[in-house]
Enzyme design. Structure first.
Site, PDB file in Angstrom:
ATOM      1  CG  ASP A  39      -1.822   1.196   1.326  1.00 13.79           C
ATOM      2  OD1 ASP A  39      -1.499   2.236   0.715  1.00 13.79           O
ATOM      3  OD2 ASP A  39      -2.843   1.121   2.033  1.00 13.79           O
ATOM      4  CE  LYS A  51      -6.974   8.700   2.734  1.00 19.36           C
ATOM      5  NZ  LYS A  51      -8.052   9.330   3.477  1.00 19.36           N
TER       6      LYS A  51
HETATM    7  C1  LIG Z   1      -2.578   3.939   3.982  1.00 14.47           C
HETATM    8  C2  LIG Z   1      -4.041   3.901   3.698  1.00 14.47           C
HETATM    9  N1  LIG Z   1      -4.540   2.896   2.963  1.00 14.47           N
HETATM   10  C3  LIG Z   1      -5.867   2.812   2.699  1.00 14.47           C
HETATM   11  C4  LIG Z   1      -6.752   3.743   3.183  1.00 14.47           C
HETATM   12  C5  LIG Z   1      -8.215   3.604   2.878  1.00 14.47           C
HETATM   13  O1  LIG Z   1      -8.572   4.460   1.869  1.00 14.47           O
HETATM   14  P1  LIG Z   1     -10.046   5.083   1.687  1.00 14.47           P
HETATM   15  O2  LIG Z   1     -10.267   6.017   2.829  1.00 14.47           O
HETATM   16  O3  LIG Z   1      -9.981   5.709   0.349  1.00 14.47           O
HETATM   17  O4  LIG Z   1     -11.007   3.942   1.740  1.00 14.47           O
HETATM   18  C6  LIG Z   1      -6.278   4.810   3.937  1.00 14.47           C
HETATM   19  C7  LIG Z   1      -7.209   5.820   4.470  1.00 14.47           C
HETATM   20  O5  LIG Z   1      -6.833   6.684   5.229  1.00 14.47           O
HETATM   21  C8  LIG Z   1      -4.890   4.892   4.215  1.00 14.47           C
HETATM   22  O6  LIG Z   1      -4.372   5.876   4.949  1.00 14.47           O
END
Ligand SMILES: Cc1ncc(COP(=O)(O)O)c(C=O)c1O
Length: 397
Positions: free
Chosen positions: A186, A211
């Site tokens: 990720d 983000k």
């Molecule tokens: C590192 C990370 N991965 C995944 C997500 C999840 O994304 P979303 O809020 O678009 O569902 C977030 C959300 O803050 C995140 O910080």
């Protein structure tokens, strides 16, 4: 066509037509259509059967979402990419479709985004899913976790949320592969500007597009980018589970993507200045920022990210209490106290009540997310104004 049509027919048909020959748009078209008309049933059949490329229905793929998927696959250097309605939808599709499928096992970073950890813990509880958590900065511990049982996926964040631990993608990819596992990264916090995990050996790259990639705070989205097999499985998940990214969202994310490099360059520069300022502040205890020489993985970050360290800075107030943290948040005037990151605007988050609310308080504190811990996402405002706002709020914390 048209001649002799009654109004009821004409308004429906006329509203479907596009004027022809007006020049090529410089911005990709927003094709806001759920269904796609084909010249013959057999051609439609071939598209449904994946025998020829094309579009049939909004949950299977749309031209605008496909434009974003093509761009992201190219940027990440993967065979394909599939976009979802949020980062969580993308992660859920990957975890269930590729990791845990048919009794597979996942070894995951212990300090992943709190909601991902909560999702994996829920799957462990409800579905007896085989999930183990590990500190990925301890390569020996990862090896032990992978030795314990055959594992399908090692799942990490290249910069973790919110502790900003940096994982060694090349070392973890080699380790995962030597155990027959895939490495999924990720890369939301690092964004493609800091690193392309695929170049370092990762098999799958995931982003919350909500983000940095979008960066304007107005759309949610997620992506799983990987091999053709992974992309095929993700496409199937989106068709059956329904979490596909709609075209208007994709169009806005494409708009955001065009300025990604500019934004992250400025945010990284400001974040380094702010982290250095906070590290010398009497009201601040510990500062987490990969760009500071005191960060435990600073050397790795310097090597892996090419001199930029991202726009997020986490820190612990010296008082380290919820009361002090709330006073600090309530005293900010320029920086929004809001639950997101990676936007043009600066935002501060208190993980204990938001992203990590579902994580048991003892486990949260064990990881280092104590009661005075806050996470700052640095926007593109002037950094001196941001520092003044932080100083004012710290003086009241
Ligand atoms: C590192 C990370 N991965 C995944 C997500 C999840 O994304 P979303 O809020 O678009 O569902 C977030 C959300 O803050 C995140 O910080």
């Amino acid at each position: 066509m048209g001649e002799g049509e009654r109004l009821g027919t004409r308004v429906v048909r006329a509203a479907r037509s596009l004027p022809a020959g007006a020049g090529d748009p410089v911005v990709p078209a927003l094709v806001q259509s759920v269904a796609f008309d084909h010249p013959s049933a057999s051609e439609q059949d071939a598209v449904f059967g994946n025998e020829r490329p094309g579009y049939v229905y909004g949950r299977y793929g749309t031209p605008t979402t496909a434009a974003l998927e093509t761009a992201l696959a190219e940027i990440e250097g993967t065979d394909g990419a599939v976009c979802f309605a949020s980062g969580m939808a993308a992660i859920h599709a990957y975890v269930t479709g590729c990791g845990l499928r048919d009794g597979g096992r996942i070894v995951a970073q212990e300090d992943v985004y709190g909601q991902v950890r909560a999702m994996l813990e829920r799957m462990r509880g409800e579905q007896a899913a085989d999930v183990a958590f590990v500190d990925p900065t301890d390569i020996a511990a990862v090896g032990t976790a992978l030795d314990a049982a055959p594992t399908r996926v090692l799942y990490v964040e290249s910069i973790s949320n919110p502790l900003l631990r940096v994982t060694d993608v090349a070392a973890l990819a080699a380790l995962a592969h030597s155990h027959g596992a895939s490495l999924a990264v990720d890369a939301t916090f690092a964004s493609p500007v800091l690193t392309r995990p695929r170049d370092l050996g990762a098999d799958v790259v995931i982003h919350s597009l909500t983000k940095y990639v979008n960066g304007h705070g107005d759309v949610m989205g997620g992506v799983v980018a990987g091999t053709a097999d992974v992309a095929r499985e993700m496409r199937d998940r989106s068709i059956l589970d329904g979490g596909y990214l709609p075209p208007h969202e994709a169009w806005l994310i494409l708009r955001g993507l065009r300025t990604l490099e500019l934004r992250v360059a400025r945010q990284s520069e400001s974040a380094l200045a702010i982290a250095s300022h906070l590290a010398a502040h009497t009201k601040v205890g510990r500062v987490h920022y990969p760009g500071l020489p005191t960060h435990p993985q600073h050397a790795l970050a310097a090597r892996q990210f090419g001199g930029r360290y991202g726009g997020v800075v986490s820190f612990v107030l010296r008082a380290d209490t919820k009361e002090a943290a709330f006073r600090f948040l309530d005293s900010l005037e320029l920086i929004a106290s809001a639950t997101t990151l990676g936007d043009l605007y600066s935002e501060v988050l208190y993980p204990a009540i938001s992203s990590h609310r579902r994580i048991a308080p003892e486990e949260r504190r064990r990881l280092g997310i104590t009661d005075g811990f806050v996470r700052l996402s640095v926007g593109i405002e002037d950094k001196d104004d941001l520092i003044a706002d932080l100083d004012r709020a710290l003086s009241r914390a």
